[in-house]
Design a protein around this motif. Sequence first.
Motif, mmCIF file in Angstrom:
data_model
loop_
_atom_site.group_PDB
_atom_site.id
_atom_site.type_symbol
_atom_site.label_atom_id
_atom_site.label_comp_id
_atom_site.label_asym_id
_atom_site.label_seq_id
_atom_site.Cartn_x
_atom_site.Cartn_y
_atom_site.Cartn_z
ATOM 1 N N UNK A 544 12.018 -110.794 34.130
ATOM 2 C CA UNK A 544 11.087 -109.584 33.462
ATOM 3 C C UNK A 544 11.436 -109.655 32.122
ATOM 4 N N UNK A 545 10.494 -109.667 31.067
ATOM 5 C CA UNK A 545 10.400 -109.410 29.444
ATOM 6 C C UNK A 545 10.613 -110.917 28.791
ATOM 7 N N UNK A 546 10.787 -112.056 29.797
ATOM 8 C CA UNK A 546 11.137 -113.182 28.968
ATOM 9 C C UNK A 546 9.596 -113.715 28.749
ATOM 10 N N UNK A 547 9.163 -113.864 27.582
ATOM 11 C CA UNK A 547 7.684 -114.538 27.327
ATOM 12 C C UNK A 547 8.060 -115.639 26.211
ATOM 13 N N UNK A 712 9.468 -107.985 24.910
ATOM 14 C CA UNK A 712 9.903 -109.518 24.875
ATOM 15 C C UNK A 712 11.417 -109.512 24.186
ATOM 16 N N UNK A 713 12.100 -110.182 25.343
ATOM 17 C CA UNK A 713 13.850 -110.322 24.890
ATOM 18 C C UNK A 713 14.109 -111.942 25.026
ATOM 19 N N UNK A 714 15.161 -111.853 24.706
ATOM 20 C CA UNK A 714 15.664 -113.389 24.569
ATOM 21 C C UNK A 714 17.271 -113.617 24.643
ATOM 22 N N UNK A 723 9.950 -113.140 19.993
ATOM 23 C CA UNK A 723 10.745 -112.241 20.711
ATOM 24 C C UNK A 723 11.714 -111.690 20.008
ATOM 25 N N UNK A 724 12.490 -110.632 20.630
ATOM 26 C CA UNK A 724 13.712 -110.008 19.871
ATOM 27 C C UNK A 724 14.951 -110.915 20.410
#
Length: 851
Positions: A544-547, A712-714, A723-724
């Motif tokens: 979740x949140x990975x793009x 979006x996280x990394x 992403x952040x």
Amino acid sequence: MKRVQLIATIYTFLLCFFAVDALAQTTLIKGIVTDAKEKDPLPYVTVLFKGTSIMTRTDADGRFTISTTAAHNTLQFSYVGYKTEFLTITPAQTQEVSVKLNPEATALNEVVVTAGKRPRYRNKENPAVELIRRVIDNKAINRGERYKAIEFEQYERMMFSMSNLSEKFKNRRIFRNYQFLFEEQDSTKIGGKNILPVYMEEKLSQNYLQRDPDKKKTIVLANKQVNFDNALIDNKGLSQYFERMYADIDIYANNISLLSNQFLSPIADASPTFYKFFITDTIKTQQPNLVELSFIPRNNTDFLFEGKMYVTLDGTYAVKNAYLTINKNINLNFVRALEATLNFDKNADNRYHLAKSNLVVDFGLNQNKGGGFTGERTVAFTKYKINNPQPEQVFQGDAVVIAPTATQKSDDFWASNRADTLSEANLKVYQNIDTLNNMKSFQKTMDLVTLLFAGYKDFGPFEVGPVNTFYSFNDVEGLRLRLGGRTTTALSKRYYFETYAAYGIRDEKWKYFLSGTYSLNNKSVYTFPQHYLRASFQRDTKIPGQELQFVQENNFLLSFKRGENNVLLYNDFYRLEYMKEYENHFSYNVTLKKWTQRPGGVLAFENFIDGQPNLVNNITTSEIGVALRYAPNEKFYQGKLYRTPIIDKYPVFNLRYAAGLKDVLAGDYNYHNINASVEKRFYLSQLGFSDVTVEGGYIFGKVPYPLLTIHRANQTYAFQLRSYNLMNFMEFVSDRYASFNIDHNFNGFFFNKVPLLKKLKLREIASFKIIYGGLREENNPNRDASLLQFPVNAQGVKTTYSLNREPYMEGSLGIGNIFKLFRVDVVKRFSYLEHPVVSEYGIRAMVKFDF
């Protein structure tokens, strides 16, 4: 990663089997040319091998490099106002020479002798600067901005050639079936290197321009290009990429776009600040008389030209001719030399228009020697007419129209319509590539290149890959094995299928994907403009949140992550999709989707009913969505089974709307989700460029947190632009948000001024990202226990939050162009530092290939 793939495709698809012998049988001469009396270096002296067209010129410091594989033994040096000198050299060796030129004896009526140091260069009271200011003041008139209408016929030719081929190289065993390529060779003036054309395209078009309002129409009358029959290389894609690399040179513009960079024009409004100008000659043999105006950069590492231009003295202050080159110390990768010549013709109103331009760029892995590639673009303008307005119907429809018979023109047509002659060797390139395509050894070589750089093994109608996803791992699935592939145009241009199967050793679950696509315009579904209908089913995991952008999600390298990585969603996607793209680069996409999410790893779906905890096995949504996209003037590098946008100055607009449908296909929720974004690159001339993205979204309705916007996280060690990079997966969710991202590349503007650093050609980069967001009371699990509760870690501490308190911010300072390939950033997180398992600082890297 596709950016690297793009460059690798163009630069290495031949280099892989044309491995050039760097020094064999090459005569390489380096040296400096000075005034015999004053000892000063002489710029732009013509240096050539006597009796040949192998020629170069000295740079602003009087230095030159010239080479040949032929057995020439005499160099000739000539310069206006100086005696021509000849120098005997030894063939097949590398030598350094110093040449002194003596001024020609001239009868003078008056001689003024001064002593002392050369005066410091100043703009004030400098006649050369005063002249360039006159040219700048008359730019609007001379570039035709006052004409109501302009029309002309344009011929353009793009050639890409192998250069500096030695006899030892040509006689290698691998080329025993390719000797026909070496039957005839041409030579180019740039660097004196022998070249062998391997790609060529010619185009003839009729063009109409009109002012008030501005309108443009281009009718392509004829088009001819080399045809590569390979899954990796798309002919239209090569053409568009070369158009971007070798853009039109408008010397009257403030900035000139070349090789994906912006060069400040020598007659830009700010040119006296960045250039030094010198009046070096007066030409009185032409009418009107001309002044030869030479120019050099104040800093020879900046994105500036050096050369000379000839300015009219009839009151128009127009450029009649121009010669542009670059300094060898400029911060460009793989560019060994660049030369551009511009010639202007007089109109009926005594103004001047561009009649012909020629741009030659020599590329090589080694700056001074060895084999490489040479690209050349020639453009000629004929049948020029001014103030001859066309009827309104001429400008109706698409801005660029290709005549139905454009690709069917005969050799006789081209022979009589080329505005520039072609050598016999160049004409053979069409036949040579056709022969190559039919040779099994060449097909095997290109098959290997496709596997290395595209990641797919071609089996004709079907190809297997991508190979970098065959093996990966994570904390939930453990070792993950995957195998998949897709059909190609060799099977059908109407029907396309793609599939894969994967298995996790630890979770002991199968994942798989299957899609079928039907092309509605009888073109490849990867080709612009797209028009297709697609149906697919996917059962797989997702963080979740990975793009990711331009990277496969199961890429092996992304298996290495920081922090805790034990949260996954198991998803079932049923999707029906309709895609329609228009020639003006507006597109819309309509989807119908059923989506079931199940928690995996330590993640659990839990809420409270009447104060008692309740586990939820899954959530299901049924959704209809519409996505609108508008990207004016967008160009792609078009592969046969993929396409990559070429970033330019034009904005890209996106608007997406999705509606959740409760009780339709077992959907559990009603909601409306709206998202919009604008992306644009801003060129700031000598200060580089900024990539800016503004984005915002709003969700109407009451939904659980997996259906909110998961920012979006990394957690990998790769720097990701969108992403952040110090945000954890699923750390922040919102039902409304607005964000601003900027990534600025200074192109070495500061490092180029530091004596030791400038030789490394490093580039400074700075970025900043900020996102405002929040949750309404109805969507906040901290306020409503009936909603799915935010996840907690092993210590029972919540790891998901809203952004109601303050924005999330992070910034980075980076160094790019390390070994011409890597970018490394030091990233700092400015807010929410008290959250568990977060870092204030981090180091991230990415592969980034630029010229």
